[in-house]
Structure formats: C-alpha cells, structure tokens
Write a protein that holds these residues in place. Structure first.
Motif, PDB file in Angstrom:
ATOM      1  N   TYR A 161      58.882   4.276  45.377  1.00 56.03           N
ATOM      2  CA  TYR A 161      59.606   5.215  44.518  1.00 56.03           C
ATOM      3  C   TYR A 161      59.142   6.659  44.693  1.00 56.03           C
ATOM      4  CZ  TYR A 161      61.054   0.968  42.080  1.00 56.03           C
ATOM      5  OH  TYR A 161      61.571  -0.265  41.776  1.00 56.03           O
ATOM      6  N   ILE A 162      58.142   6.872  45.523  1.00 52.76           N
ATOM      7  CA  ILE A 162      57.540   8.195  45.637  1.00 52.76           C
ATOM      8  C   ILE A 162      58.511   9.179  46.271  1.00 52.76           C
ATOM      9  CG2 ILE A 162      55.706   9.532  46.762  1.00 52.76           C
ATOM     10  CD1 ILE A 162      53.899   7.113  46.506  1.00 52.76           C
ATOM     11  N   VAL A 163      58.600  10.339  45.672  1.00 51.63           N
ATOM     12  CA  VAL A 163      59.327  11.468  46.252  1.00 51.63           C
ATOM     13  C   VAL A 163      58.325  12.578  46.493  1.00 51.63           C
ATOM     14  CG1 VAL A 163      61.519  10.869  45.163  1.00 51.63           C
ATOM     15  CG2 VAL A 163      59.919  12.371  43.964  1.00 51.63           C
ATOM     16  N   HIS A 164      58.653  13.473  47.423  1.00 51.12           N
ATOM     17  CA  HIS A 164      57.716  14.538  47.784  1.00 51.12           C
ATOM     18  C   HIS A 164      57.395  15.406  46.578  1.00 51.12           C
ATOM     19  CE1 HIS A 164      55.640  17.494  50.207  1.00 51.12           C
ATOM     20  NE2 HIS A 164      56.378  18.446  49.650  1.00 51.12           N
ATOM     21  N   ASN A 165      56.111  15.629  46.379  1.00 48.75           N
ATOM     22  CA  ASN A 165      55.669  16.434  45.243  1.00 48.75           C
ATOM     23  C   ASN A 165      54.391  17.150  45.637  1.00 48.75           C
ATOM     24  OD1 ASN A 165      54.606  17.247  42.544  1.00 48.75           O
ATOM     25  ND2 ASN A 165      56.324  15.991  41.826  1.00 48.75           N
TER      26      ASN A 165
ATOM     27  N   VAL B 241      51.161  13.043  39.207  1.00 49.50           N
ATOM     28  CA  VAL B 241      52.429  12.333  39.124  1.00 49.50           C
ATOM     29  C   VAL B 241      52.129  10.861  39.379  1.00 49.50           C
ATOM     30  CG1 VAL B 241      54.751  12.084  40.052  1.00 49.50           C
ATOM     31  CG2 VAL B 241      53.698  14.323  39.969  1.00 49.50           C
ATOM     32  N   VAL B 242      52.609   9.976  38.491  1.00 46.40           N
ATOM     33  CA  VAL B 242      52.301   8.551  38.589  1.00 46.40           C
ATOM     34  C   VAL B 242      53.576   7.770  38.895  1.00 46.40           C
ATOM     35  CG1 VAL B 242      51.297   6.556  37.435  1.00 46.40           C
ATOM     36  CG2 VAL B 242      50.449   8.853  36.900  1.00 46.40           C
ATOM     37  N   TYR B 243      53.466   6.841  39.860  1.00 48.49           N
ATOM     38  CA  TYR B 243      54.572   5.951  40.211  1.00 48.49           C
ATOM     39  C   TYR B 243      54.088   4.506  40.103  1.00 48.49           C
ATOM     40  CZ  TYR B 243      56.800  10.109  42.210  1.00 48.49           C
ATOM     41  OH  TYR B 243      57.360  11.354  42.394  1.00 48.49           O
ATOM     42  N   GLU B 244      55.008   3.604  39.787  1.00 47.69           N
ATOM     43  CA  GLU B 244      54.616   2.201  39.698  1.00 47.69           C
ATOM     44  C   GLU B 244      54.549   1.554  41.079  1.00 47.69           C
ATOM     45  OE1 GLU B 244      57.233  -0.539  37.868  1.00 47.69           O
ATOM     46  OE2 GLU B 244      59.063   0.512  38.440  1.00 47.69           O
ATOM     47  N   SER B 245      55.189   2.154  42.062  1.00 44.23           N
ATOM     48  CA  SER B 245      55.153   1.622  43.430  1.00 44.23           C
ATOM     49  C   SER B 245      55.337   2.767  44.421  1.00 44.23           C
ATOM     50  CB  SER B 245      56.255   0.580  43.614  1.00 44.23           C
ATOM     51  OG  SER B 245      56.366   0.200  44.975  1.00 44.23           O
TER      52      SER B 245
ATOM     53  N   GLU C 175      45.733   4.371  41.991  1.00 46.30           N
ATOM     54  CA  GLU C 175      45.264   4.686  43.336  1.00 46.30           C
ATOM     55  C   GLU C 175      45.847   6.015  43.808  1.00 46.30           C
ATOM     56  OE1 GLU C 175      45.587   2.984  47.933  1.00 46.30           O
ATOM     57  OE2 GLU C 175      46.413   1.831  46.241  1.00 46.30           O
ATOM     58  N   LEU C 176      44.996   6.827  44.408  1.00 44.44           N
ATOM     59  CA  LEU C 176      45.450   8.105  44.948  1.00 44.44           C
ATOM     60  C   LEU C 176      46.268   7.858  46.206  1.00 44.44           C
ATOM     61  CD1 LEU C 176      45.252  11.262  44.788  1.00 44.44           C
ATOM     62  CD2 LEU C 176      43.350  11.056  46.412  1.00 44.44           C
ATOM     63  N   TYR C 177      47.481   8.366  46.227  1.00 40.06           N
ATOM     64  CA  TYR C 177      48.360   8.227  47.391  1.00 40.06           C
ATOM     65  C   TYR C 177      48.299   9.472  48.259  1.00 40.06           C
ATOM     66  CZ  TYR C 177      52.519   6.875  50.057  1.00 40.06           C
ATOM     67  OH  TYR C 177      53.386   6.516  51.063  1.00 40.06           O
TER      68      TYR C 177
END
Length: 639
Positions: A80-84, A73-77, A104-106
């Motif tokens: 904006y991340i939601v639990h996944n 799952v890719v986010y631009e920032s 980058e791996l979050y």
C-alpha cells in the motif's frame, strides 16, 4: 406504570442532575470536538479521549489527550506504500500477540536524521521503531523545552506528577488494519449500524507506544488503538446507555477500588468494552429511561460473569482476552464477592458512593431553576477549559461548526473561541506611550479595539486584560475605573465606543446566551502582562490567574504608582483575604493557588516587606510541584 418503571424514571432524573443531562453531555462533547477541530491543522493534531472526551465529567476524571505525530507514515503492508518524503513504517505482527504490532522502517535508514535513528532498534536484521526509545526521547525533549515541567511515564502516556493530565503521542495508519477486519462483517443485531461501521473504518487506526506486558519484545511493540472508533461508538449511545456506563465507572472507582488489593486491576477500558458487547447483543429499544435500573443490573451481572470466568474479549480483536492472567485467585474471589454484594443491593449500593450517595433524598420533580443552574455550570466549565489562542484556529472552527453543527451551543463555543482569541492578540507592550508617534498610536488603537472585542467573553477576564492594557500605558485612573466596574459586575456598553462598525456587527451576532454577567473563576494572562509579573521564567507568560485576586492586585499596582498609600493598604488587605480564602477552597486547582500567592508575594516585595514576601513565595513554591511558575526563582533572589 409499574413501580419499577417509576423508580427507574426517578433514578434517571437524578442521574441527569448528578452526572449530566443529554443536553449537558452534548455540550461537553461539542467543547472537546471543537478543540479537536481547532488543532487539526497543527503539526500534532489532538484527540480528546477518556471520560471527558466521551461527555462525562466524573469525580477524579483526568484529562486524556492523544496527539498524532506527523513525523512518520504508517502502512499495514508494503503493497500500500506510496512515495512520501517522510519516514515510512510498515506493520509487522509476526512476533506480536493480538492487538499489538511492531513497526518496521521501510525507508533507507542512512537517509534519516539522527533524531529518528535514535528511536530505532535492530532486530532480526530489521530496523524497528522502539516504543520505549520513542517515549524516552519524547520525555527528554519535553523536559528540555518544557522549562522544568516534571512528567512521568504512565503506560503509553506521559503524565504530570499529580496524574491530572495524561497525553500520548501516537502514530496513525489511514487504513482499517487487517487484524480488525472480521469486526466489520461479524453477525450482530442492530448496533452498530452499517453507516456507523463505515464511518469508523474510514478513520483508520492509531498506534500507541506500549508493548504487551511481560513479552520478551515488549520494548519493540506498539499497541493498536481504536480510540477514535470507540469515541464514535460511545457518541452513538442513547443517554440511558451512557448513564449505565457512568454507573459502572462510579461503582469501580468509588466502591470496588476501596479495597487496596483491587486498585488498578480493573480499568475504565474494560467497562467500555463490556458496554460495547452488551450493546451489540441487544436491541436498542431496551435502553430507555424507564428501564435504566434493569439495564444497569444486566451490565453488572455481565461484569460479574466476566470476572468469574476471567474472560473479556477485546471488542475489535476478540483474539485478545483482556482479563487473561489479570488477577490471582485471592483478588478474583474478593472482586467476585464485592460484585455479588453489589448485585444484591441493586442501586442501593451507590448510597456508599461519593457521587450518588444522596439519591433517596432527591426530589422526583426537577425544577426548571435546577436545570438552568446545571446549564450555567456547564457554561462555566466550558469556559474554564476551552482555549483557542489564535484567530486562525477560531476561523477554522467557525468553518467546521457552520458545516457540521449549527446549534445555539456551537455558536456559543465559536463566540468563546473568537473573543478569547481577541484577548490574546495584542503583544505585550513596553511602558512607552508617545502620542506623537502615529505608528505607535495606530497600534495602540488596534490593540485596544481587539481587547474591547475580548471583553464580550465574560464579565471579568476580558475587562481585567483591558485594565492591564491601560496600566501598561500608565493610564492608571482608567485602569482603576475598569477594575471597579469589573468588581461590581455591571454592564456599560458605552465603553465599546472605539470598536469599528464591523466589530460591532460581529458582537451583535455573538450575543447568544442569557449569561452576560457570568464571572469565571480564572483566565490565562499571556498578553499585556504587567511588568511586575514578568520574569526570566517563561512559563509565567501562560500564568493562570484568578479574576478577583488579580483585580485587587492590579488596583494595588495602579495605586502604588499613584502614591495613594491609603488605598494601597486597602488593596493589600482585600488581596490577602481573597488569596487565603481561595487557598482553602476545594474547588480551586493548585495552579490558581500558586499564582495567587505569587501575586501576594510580589505586592509585599514592592512594599519592602521582604519577610512576608519570602513567606508567600515559599508557599507558592511548595504548591508548585511541577515547577511551572517563577516562585522558586523569586525565592532564590532573597538568598
């Protein structure tokens, strides 16, 4: 009407015949879109891109397919991340030029399986997804599971060794990335409309595994791709716009690229970008059939300007100059001279192209029979390339078409999908038929009824699969009758007597287009395969068969088991004739030729004529550069 308008209208009519009319382009697009929809509920949804995905089918066009990987799952920032539960990646553009990013791996790297860890590379204390490692691992996996299929890396894509197929496994961000935000509100005339912009931004953005060439961090970078947005924009073109775009592509491929030093310097993507800028800067009313020649000349003049000043800005992210350091002075001067000469000649420049060389001999008035022939060609083309192996995909496709497109053409596409699905539903059966076994007889009737629905697909492939079904049950005489019927191309509705009432009603609704006797050149034989064609080589389960050669081969098998020596020789003779004839045809692709010679080799092997069998297996193996058939395996059996 002035002479220039008359000339433009004549040229427009000619282009519609040679490149495709508005209806033909719509048919091609609908075919690709329906394939996209049919795969959208899969693990790797696909998007047709390139010329064919845009509705063009020019000489030399390959198949470009983008598959979206759902493993990340890719986010631009990070805000904006939601639990996944999937690994999360975040864009990092700090060390990347415009149109590129690092991912980058979050997520916690320690919680990832090894297959994900092997794609990561540490950089400045961060775990980054390496585009190079990602592609390399993907290539290894495909080679392992692909059973010998040879693929090469071609930019962000994996390609077969003949470059007929390009596919890229990309990642997706559901948001419209911040780098392209200015595109939404920048000043423009009419195109694209606010509604179109809203539709495009709602589709998000893709990332393909390729870095900025020459960058020290090239292996860590991913290119931001706007393929979906570009496809939507191309679809919004008037037909005159699309034909101008096609003319630029023909000019590039068939005139500019004749110069060896210029090959690969310009690409179709540059021409597409050029068309976007020109379309945005002009009112849509200029793109008319009676103005197509001035429109094309304006496009050519703009291309010449871009080359002279080595400037073509990316349409969505103008900070990226696509022509920056693209060519040296010698290449640039050669290209400018060719384009200047082309501009002086006008549309006469295409007299030296392969696609449009006969324009001056083209009659101005288009006969209806030619239009029907063109439609027939598209129907054949759609049937050759459209393939949906599962009935669930067909039902999903029906839902999509009913909600988004209710044209006669969409109903035809659904008919093709459904009938082909019925062709593939029966499982390969052993040569056992015990009528006393009620369960087996029940399966027999079920499979037979499904195959009978499948015969509505066209006048050949469905019937030949049905004939193969009867052959697998040792009902050789019935199989021969069906083969004779197929070869004679005549209709016989009495053969549908075993279809249930519900299936009859379905077939009645699907009788839509006036081509009931169309014989398509090839089909996939991956159900009810004759035992003689089976091998440990798994790819033979998806063999691509020519209708007429397979008909003669299947009749040979029936006669072989009936010990009909006279007819056996006749079948071998006809099979040999058609295989040799097809091998000399430019319209046949290599896969068809491979399996044609494979059929011939198997037939001679069954007759004990090992030298001839070895010869034809060797020819098949020589054509089979990708190792997709059992030709080499069968050849080794003689050693």
């Amino acid at each position: 009407m002035s002479h220039s308008k008359t000339e433009s209208l004549n040229f427009y009519t000619y282009l519609c015949q040679n490149i495709g009319s508005e209806a033909i382009v719509k048919a091609r697009r609908l075919k690709c879109i329906s394939s996209d929809f049919a795969s959208s509920n899969n693990l790797f949804p696909c998007i047709y891109s390139g010329s064919r995905g845009e509705g063009l089918d020019l000489e030399g066009s390959d198949i470009d397919v983008m598959r979206i990987c759902s493993s990340y799952v890719v986010y631009e920032s990070d805000k904006y991340i939601v639990h996944n539960w999937l690994p999360v990646l975040v864009m990092d553009t700090e060390d990347s030029p415009p149109c590129f990013t690092q991912l980058e791996l979050y997520s916690n790297v320690n919680n990832l399986p090894n297959i994900f860890k092997q794609q990561l590379q540490q950089h400045r204390g961060k775990h980054l997804l390496s585009s190079e490692l990602y592609k390399s691992q993907l290539l290894e996996q495909i080679c392992f599971f692909g059973l010998g299929v040879k693929l090469n890396m071609h930019g962000p894509c994996l390609s077969d060794i003949n470059d007929n197929l390009d596919f890229a496994i990309c990642l997706k961000c559901d948001k419209w990335v911040f780098q392209a935000q200015p595109w939404i509100s920048r000043p423009r005339l009419i195109w694209p409309s606010p509604e179109l912009i809203s539709k495009i931004t709602s589709c998000g953005t893709l990332f393909v595994p390729i870095g900025n060439k020459g960058s020290i961090h090239e292996n860590l970078q991913w290119r931001i791709s706007f393929s979906v947005a570009e496809k939507i924009l191309i679809f919004s073109f008037s037909h005159t716009q699309l034909l101008c775009y096609a003319l630029l592509k023909i000019l590039l491929k068939e005139i500019v690229n004749r110069e060896e030093e210029l090959k690969g310097l310009l690409c179709s993507y540059f021409l597409k970008t050029l068309m976007f800028w020109i379309s945005e800067e002009n009112v849509t009313s200029v793109w008319r059939p009676d103005n197509i020649i001035p429109c094309f000349m304006a496009c050519l003049k703009r291309l010449l300007y871009c080359i002279e000043y080595s400037t073509l800005l990316h349409y969505f992210i103008p900070d990226n100059n696509l022509l920056y350091l693209r060519f040296n002075n010698k290449q640039r001067n050669t290209l400018i001279n060719i384009l200047k000469q082309s501009y002086k000649k006008g549309i006469r420049v295409f007299s030296s192209s392969q696609t449009l060389h006969d324009y001056r001999r083209f009659p101005c008035e288009t006969a209806r029979s030619m239009c029907e022939k063109t439609l027939y060609t598209v129907i054949v083309s759609m049937r050759e390339y459209f393939y949906s192996p599962f009935i669930t995909n067909s039902l999903f496709l029906l839902f999509t078409l009913l909600n988004h497109c209710k044209s006669e053409l969409s109903r035809y596409i659904f008919k093709q999908s459904l009938t082909r699905s019925y062709q593939q539903m029966p499982c390969p059966l052993p040569h056992v038929n015990n009528p006393n076994n009620k369960q087996q007889y029940k399966f027999y009737k079920l499979d037979l009824s499904q195959l009978l629905v499948g015969v509505q697909s066209d006048a050949a492939s469905g019937w030949l699969i049905l004939a193969s079904f009867f052959y697998s049950h040792k009902n050789y005489l019935t199989s021969i009758d069906i083969i004779k019927y197929t070869l004679s191309k005549c209709a016989d509705e009495s053969s549908l007597s075993m279809i249930t009432l519900k299936q009859k009603n379905t077939l009645k609704l699907m009788s839509l287009l006036p081509f009931p006797s169309v014989v398509f050149n090839k089909f996939k034989l991956n159900s009810v395969i004759p035992t003689e064609l089976k091998s440990p080589h798994m790819f033979d389960l998806l063999m691509c068969i020519s209708s007429i050669p397979f008909a003669h081969f299947l009749r040979f098998l029936c006669c072989y088991h009936l010990h009909d020596l006279r007819t056996i020789r006749y079948c071998i003779s006809k099979l040999s004739e058609t295989v040799i004839e097809y091998s000399h045809s430019r319209e046949q692709d290599s896969l068809v030729i491979i399996y044609n010679f494979l059929l011939l080799g198997i037939a001679f092997q069954m007759l004990g004529e090992t030298e001839l069998a070895r010869t034809y297996f060797r020819i098949a193996a020589q054509y089979d550069l990708n190792g997709v058939s059992s030709a080499s395996f069968r050849l080794r059996q003689f050693c």
